[in-house]
Design an enzyme around this catalytic site. Structure first.
Site, PDB file in Angstrom:
ATOM      1  N   GLU A   1      -2.330 -16.201  -3.280  1.00 46.17           N
ATOM      2  CA  GLU A   1      -2.343 -17.605  -3.696  1.00 46.17           C
ATOM      3  C   GLU A   1      -2.107 -18.597  -2.555  1.00 46.17           C
ATOM      4  O   GLU A   1      -1.102 -19.351  -2.545  1.00 46.17           O
ATOM      5  CB  GLU A   1      -1.307 -17.811  -4.804  1.00 46.17           C
TER       6      GLU A   1
ATOM      7  N   GLU B   1      -2.863 -10.559 -11.200  1.00 44.49           N
ATOM      8  CA  GLU B   1      -1.708 -11.026 -11.981  1.00 44.49           C
ATOM      9  C   GLU B   1      -2.167 -11.674 -13.288  1.00 44.49           C
ATOM     10  O   GLU B   1      -3.077 -12.491 -13.268  1.00 44.49           O
ATOM     11  CB  GLU B   1      -0.872 -12.084 -11.231  1.00 44.49           C
TER      12      GLU B   1
HETATM   13  C1  LIG Z   1      -0.044 -20.774 -12.332  1.00 41.00           C
HETATM   14  O1  LIG Z   1       0.525 -19.506 -12.109  1.00 41.00           O
HETATM   15  C2  LIG Z   1       0.311 -18.985 -10.798  1.00 41.00           C
HETATM   16  O2  LIG Z   1      -0.995 -18.528 -10.655  1.00 41.00           O
HETATM   17  C3  LIG Z   1       1.278 -17.899 -10.551  1.00 41.00           C
HETATM   18  C4  LIG Z   1       2.176 -17.330 -11.429  1.00 41.00           C
HETATM   19  N1  LIG Z   1       2.879 -16.429 -10.703  1.00 41.00           N
HETATM   20  C5  LIG Z   1       2.435 -16.462  -9.416  1.00 41.00           C
HETATM   21  N2  LIG Z   1       1.430 -17.325  -9.355  1.00 41.00           N
HETATM   22  C6  LIG Z   1       3.031 -15.714  -8.270  1.00 41.00           C
HETATM   23  O3  LIG Z   1       2.041 -14.958  -7.588  1.00 41.00           O
HETATM   24  C7  LIG Z   1       4.198 -14.848  -8.719  1.00 41.00           C
HETATM   25  O4  LIG Z   1       5.014 -14.603  -7.584  1.00 41.00           O
HETATM   26  C8  LIG Z   1       4.953 -15.538  -9.865  1.00 41.00           C
HETATM   27  O5  LIG Z   1       6.145 -14.850 -10.179  1.00 41.00           O
HETATM   28  C9  LIG Z   1       4.022 -15.583 -11.086  1.00 41.00           C
HETATM   29  C10 LIG Z   1       4.692 -16.107 -12.356  1.00 41.00           C
HETATM   30  O6  LIG Z   1       4.979 -17.458 -12.205  1.00 41.00           O
END
Ligand SMILES: CO[C@H](O)c1c[n+]2c([nH]1)[C@H](O)[C@@H](O)[C@H](O)[C@H]2CO
Length: 448
Positions: free
Chosen positions: A166, A354
């Site tokens: 991300e 994810e």
């Molecule tokens: C809008 O959500 C994001 O794509 C996102 C959500 N999340 C993430 N990115 C991260 O990659 C994780 O480390 C977070 O723990 C997980 C949950 O919040």
């Protein structure tokens, strides 16, 4: 009951990240990360929680692998802590840190679980931040060197690598909004960070190819499905701008070799040009082996002239269901995203790296009845099934997350895990969703 049968080679996994689960923040020679600094800064994290101990995975990894085996995971996606390998971000290798990941990989392979490594999931060595962090183009070469250390050590055993998790969040929450480490609020700097992250992705892919490693390499992007609230021109224009902001800003460079035109022009008018050097875009858009997708919810957009961000306003329909993060539950958005990616960007394999949900899980008599998480996952699995039936090459799915963990600025107040973690005792308890997922994996199907 009808069973939706997934392809025989479909990969069922789960995901975590180093800072969120490992703890041992200052053990065995590990250097400070920007998240150690950020979480130690009062007021930044809910309840002033830190990742100092987290889920103590650094000491409990063997127990956690046993739990992965019990669930029956085919694969486990985790990230490596750069400052555990190179405490100062560059220079001397911390052999104890490297040994931890060598042992983790060996134990996973022995358990029949495929390791998928994310090179960067936000925990930059603080020593590099003190030299400007990702805003400093020099960080790129240090990232390539760090990746090379890991390719040399683990390249023969690990068959799937993700350069970045991300970069949108790293850039815009870390350097524009200030909600994430390093807590900077400078949108022009964030744009340079985004570009440098992309260049670092390109150079690591190039290094991976030069080393002639047998595995696959890709990148994980947080993506959402963007919808206009109405058919009006204004709403549709706002939705298109949101599409460029949240998805296109990284998808377009990686797969088309250029930034989305409309937003790029807006930014240039507002901030001037960022430093893009000759060859950067070709480097960024060189071929990768797969795309990782982190999907959690959709974006429903209308135009609001009073909005603080280019007239874009997100709408949250009252009739929808929401998770504990206040994210709308919208499984159809995953189907729409997957088909859009395959039609407009790439025929490469796609992995849901994810997807998952936080709910207010309660442990009662040693059990966690998280039916809402089961429902959430089932509906999103159905969307993936539909996309595969339509010919989209989705190859795997990693539930976020294996266990409850440090949820960044929310600290430990949000539980995403298939496994419940009692942070006072570090006791792990499989939630009902873990047992449900165990059956899905065993049967490679979902009942509807
Ligand atoms: C809008 O959500 C994001 O794509 C996102 C959500 N999340 C993430 N990115 C991260 O990659 C994780 O480390 C977070 O723990 C997980 C949950 O919040």
């Amino acid at each position: 009951m009808t069973k939706l049968q997934f392809p025989l080679d479909f990969v069922w996994g789960s995901a975590t990240s180093s800072y969120q689960i490992e703890g041992a923040y200052d053990e065995d020679g590990k250097g400070e990360s920007i998240w150690d600094i950020f979480s130690h800064t009062l007021g930044k994290i809910n309840n002033n929680d830190t990742g100092d101990v987290a889920c103590d995975h650094y000491h409990r990894y063997k127990e956690d692998i046993e739990l992965m085996k019990e669930i029956g995971l085919d694969s486990y996606r985790f990230s490596i802590s750069w400052p555990r390998i190179l405490p100062n971000g560059k220079g001397e290798i911390n052999q104890k840190g490297l040994n931890f990941y060598k042992e983790l990989v060996d134990q996973l392979l022995e358990a029949g679980i495929e390791p998928v490594i994310t090179l960067y999931h936000w925990d930059l060595p603080q020593a590099l931040q003190e030299e400007g962090g990702w805003a400093n183009r020099d960080t790129i070469k240090y990232f390539v060197k760090y990746a090379e250390v890991l390719f040399d050590e683990l390249g023969a055993k690990v068959s799937q690598w993700i350069t970045h998790n991300e970069p949108w969040v790293v850039s815009f929450l870390g350097y524009a909004e200030g909600e994430h480490a390093p807590g900077i609020k400078d949108r022009k700097q964030a744009l340079q960070v985004a570009h440098n992250l992309l260049v670092s992705h390109g150079l690591v892919v190039k290094k991976f190819r030069e080393l002639d490693l047998t595995g696959d390499i890709g990148i994980t992007l947080n993506l959402t499905s963007v919808y206009s609230y109405s058919e009006t021109d204004k709403d549709q224009e706002a939705a298109q701008l949101m599409e460029e902001y949240i998805n296109g800003w990284f998808l377009d460079p990686v797969f088309k070799g250029s930034y989305p035109k409309k937003l790029a022009q807006i930014y240039e008018n507002q901030f001037g040009k960022i430093d893009i050097q000759a060859g950067d875009m070709d480097l960024i858009s060189q071929e990768i082996d797969f795309l990782g997708i982190n999907y959690y919810s959709r974006a429903l957009i209308n135009y609001n002239p009073n909005s603080k961000f280019y007239g874009i306003e997100s709408i949250k329909p009252a009739e929808s269901d929401y998770t504990a993060m206040n994210w709308e539950i919208y499984p159809d958005g995953l189907y729409d995203l997957l088909t859009k990616l395959n039609q407009e960007y790439t025929n490469k394999p796609l992995y849901i790296t994810e997807n998952g949900a936080a709910f207010d899980d309660q442990i009662i008599a040693g059990q966690v009845n998280d039916q809402r998480r089961i429902n959430y996952l089932k509906e999103h699995f159905k969307s993936v099934y539909r996309a595969i039936q339509d010919g989209v090459p989705v190859r795997g799915y990693y539930v976020w997350s294996l266990m409850d963990n440090f949820e960044w600025a929310y600290g430990y107040s949000k539980r995403f895990g298939l496994i419940y973690v009692d942070y006072n005792t570090q006791k792990r308890t499989l939630k009902d969703s873990a047992y449900w997922y165990q059956q899905v994996i065993e049967e490679n199907s979902i009942g509807i």
